[in-house]
Write an enzyme that holds these catalytic residues in place. Structure first.
Site, PDB file in Angstrom:
ATOM      1  N   HIS A   1       0.760  -1.302  -0.156  1.00 18.83           N
ATOM      2  CA  HIS A   1       0.035   0.034   0.055  1.00 18.83           C
ATOM      3  C   HIS A   1       0.866   1.390  -0.005  1.00 18.83           C
ATOM      4  O   HIS A   1       1.641   1.512   1.027  1.00 18.83           O
ATOM      5  CB  HIS A   1      -1.023  -0.107   1.179  1.00 18.83           C
ATOM      6  CG  HIS A   1      -1.876  -1.224   1.221  1.00 18.83           C
ATOM      7  ND1 HIS A   1      -2.330  -1.960   2.348  1.00 18.83           N
ATOM      8  CD2 HIS A   1      -2.718  -1.699   0.072  1.00 18.83           C
ATOM      9  CE1 HIS A   1      -3.374  -2.555   1.733  1.00 18.83           C
ATOM     10  NE2 HIS A   1      -3.557  -2.489   0.575  1.00 18.83           N
TER      11      HIS A   1
ATOM     12  N   GLU B   1       1.858   3.634   2.705  1.00 15.40           N
ATOM     13  CA  GLU B   1       2.370   3.162   4.198  1.00 15.40           C
ATOM     14  C   GLU B   1       3.799   3.184   4.240  1.00 15.40           C
ATOM     15  O   GLU B   1       4.629   2.061   4.207  1.00 15.40           O
ATOM     16  CB  GLU B   1       1.696   1.781   4.238  1.00 15.40           C
ATOM     17  CG  GLU B   1       0.204   1.839   4.371  1.00 15.40           C
ATOM     18  CD  GLU B   1      -0.361   0.310   4.671  1.00 15.40           C
ATOM     19  OE1 GLU B   1       0.196  -0.847   4.539  1.00 15.40           O
ATOM     20  OE2 GLU B   1      -1.679   0.496   4.304  1.00 15.40           O
TER      21      GLU B   1
ATOM     22  N   HIS C   1       2.815  -3.593   6.749  1.00 22.76           N
ATOM     23  CA  HIS C   1       1.831  -2.536   6.403  1.00 22.76           C
ATOM     24  C   HIS C   1       2.094  -1.515   7.554  1.00 22.76           C
ATOM     25  O   HIS C   1       2.540  -1.737   8.699  1.00 22.76           O
ATOM     26  CB  HIS C   1       0.265  -3.173   6.386  1.00 22.76           C
ATOM     27  CG  HIS C   1       0.112  -4.039   5.164  1.00 22.76           C
ATOM     28  ND1 HIS C   1      -0.547  -3.621   4.073  1.00 22.76           N
ATOM     29  CD2 HIS C   1       0.525  -5.175   4.831  1.00 22.76           C
ATOM     30  CE1 HIS C   1      -0.595  -4.326   3.216  1.00 22.76           C
ATOM     31  NE2 HIS C   1       0.242  -5.537   3.647  1.00 22.76           N
TER      32      HIS C   1
ATOM     33  N   GLU D   1       1.136  -4.676  11.174  1.00 15.56           N
ATOM     34  CA  GLU D   1       0.806  -3.449  10.980  1.00 15.56           C
ATOM     35  C   GLU D   1       1.613  -2.562  11.955  1.00 15.56           C
ATOM     36  O   GLU D   1       1.363  -2.419  13.077  1.00 15.56           O
ATOM     37  CB  GLU D   1      -0.803  -2.863  11.338  1.00 15.56           C
ATOM     38  CG  GLU D   1      -1.579  -3.778  10.550  1.00 15.56           C
ATOM     39  CD  GLU D   1      -2.221  -2.994   9.081  1.00 15.56           C
ATOM     40  OE1 GLU D   1      -1.355  -2.011   9.012  1.00 15.56           O
ATOM     41  OE2 GLU D   1      -2.935  -3.735   8.490  1.00 15.56           O
TER      42      GLU D   1
END
Ligand code: 0X9
Ligand code: ZN
Length: 449
Positions: free
Chosen positions: A192, A195, A319, A389
């Site tokens: 992504h 990010e 991420h 994350e």
């Protein structure tokens, strides 16, 4: 790995850049042996290169907070095209284009707030976030690292993006004494685009491994494992996000969808439960899954890389943000069916969370989302795969753009987890052994994954 080597050699892209070797030397000259001083030198150097500001085009998306309570309701909101980034109490926050907003409203959901993305100013990336690497700098850094790792590392590319950029990587590991393939671990960043911290962490991992390759613990690891680091899977999106010096909140790749919209969510484009819950059929949505599984060259490149590397046993997909460490399934509420593997996943995620303080959970507990990297890697290839994350915890601590100050600390927190996961690559199932022998959660027996 002849196939990989055939793909290898960042020919034109990794062609030596004088800047890269200067950078490399400046980082290593006169350093003491602490990782911190190396990082500081690196940070100081890269900070001096600031992107240039420029105009910002119209953006049809909003940061929204929607009253949604519980996992199934979150999954329904995600299926309408909401890209959920934060879960807080009885609400979720994330990004919605105007079509998604309409669907949420039509479904009777209460939108507590909405704010055009253009209303945000990023904490500092342009110009103060010069520490972050744009594509050219990523390539230069990898090139410099590959040169410094002569004899135990090489640069390579796994394929090219929609716009034709090489997707670069570096392999680190001393040649096996017996010439046999060594167990391998891979660290993937930035599916992504926005990010960016998920590029910096694997890039710093590569750098740290090269710097410390001669120290006994690291040497042993690199003698017995191969480490593959791919810091940017979505280079076109990254370049678009930062091109003007003012962030565009780009998530997807840069596919022209042919209907006036741009981009496929690469983390919905893998071929496992493709097109199911938590991925959108609408090309304008930030979670658009694409025309078909592996329709995108970036996800195909990851597929081919994994398929060309049977020794790969452990993978991390970085991420941001929320500070979580997650294991499959992401695309279904049920747990994976291999009880021994589930115990291993739980044990390794738990161990990782002791180091980095992130919350360990099954991905779908956050929300069900199909077609992601780790579900595919596990389901199709039996590769243990964790989604991290990274920092921060919340949009209000900087969200996707937490600033230059987040880089070093986030890397340091995740270094020990990375070394642990590299070590586990010979047999990831053994993560669960400690729990099992301690009478822990390891379940007996298994059939399928
Ligand atoms: O939605 C995603 O692709 C990931 N979160 S992010 O905010 N970085 O976009 C999470 C992927 C794994 N989670 C699930 N499959 N639920
Ligand atoms: Zn992401």
């Amino acid at each position: 790995m002849p196939r990989l080597l055939a793909l290898a050699v960042l020919a034109s892209v990794l062609a030596a850049s004088a800047g890269a070797s200067d950078l490399w030397e400046s980082l290593f000259d006169g350093r003491d042996d602490s990782a911190a001083s190396g990082l500081n030198a690196f940070i100081a150097k890269v900070r001096s290169e600031a992107p240039k500001p420029g105009p910002r085009p119209h953006d049809d998306r909003y940061w929204v907070t929607v009253r949604v309570d519980g996992g199934p309701a979150r999954t329904r909101a995600a299926a309408m095209g909401l890209s959920i980034e934060m879960v807080e109490g009885g609400t979720v926050s994330g990004v919605a284009d105007s079509g998604t907003l309409t669907r949420l409203l039509q479904a009777g959901l209460v939108i507590e707030s909405r704010r055009p993305l253009t209303g945000f100013s990023a904490k500092d990336f342009p110009p103060a976030d010069g520490i972050y690497h744009n594509y050219g700098e990523i390539v230069s850094e990898l090139n410099g690292l590959a040169q410094a790792a002569e004899g135990f590392g090489a640069g390579f590319s796994i394929g090219t993006s929609v716009q034709g950029r090489a997707i670069p990587g570096i392999r680190l590991g001393y040649p096996a004494k017996d010439g046999k393939p060594k167990p391998a671990a891979a660290f993937l960043g930035t599916h992504h685009a926005r990010e960016h911290l998920s590029t910096e962490v694997p890039l710093l991992l590569a750098r740290w491994l090269v710097e410390h390759a001669r120290e006994p613990r690291v040497k042993k690891l690199l003698e017995t494992r191969d480490v593959y680091i791919l810091p940017v899977i979505n280079p076109d999106g990254v370049e678009y996000d930062i091109a003007t010096g003012s962030y565009k909140w780009q998530r997807k790749n840069m596919r022209d969808n042919g209907d006036g919209t741009t981009g496929v969510d690469l983390n919905r484009n893998y071929d496992f439960r493709f097109g199911g819950g938590g991925s959108s059929d609408y090309p304008g949505s930030d979670t658009y899954h694409g025309k078909s599984a592996f329709s995108e060259p970036e996800s195909r490149a990851v597929r081919d890389f994994v398929e060309g590397l049977p020794a790969l046993k452990m993978m991390v997909s970085f991420h941001t943000f929320s500070e979580l460490v997650m294991y499959p399934w992401g695309g279904a509420d049920e747990p994976i069916s291999d009880g021994r593997a589930l115990a291993a996943y739980k044990a390794m995620a738990g161990k990782v969370s002791q180091w980095n303080g992130y919350r360990a959970m099954q991905s779908s507990e956050l929300y069900v989302a199909t077609g992601d990297t780790c579900d595919w890697a596990w389901a199709s290839k039996g590769v243990f795969c964790l989604t991290f994350e990274l920092t921060p915890k919340s949009q209000w601590d900087g969200g996707f753009y937490p600033g230059a100050g987040a880089v070093a600390g986030t890397f340091q927190k995740n270094l020990e987890p990375a070394l642990y996961l590299i070590d586990l690559a010979d047999d990831p199932y053994r993560a669960g052994n400690a729990a099992a022998s301690a009478g822990g959660a390891a379940a007996a027996g298994s059939s399928g994954r």
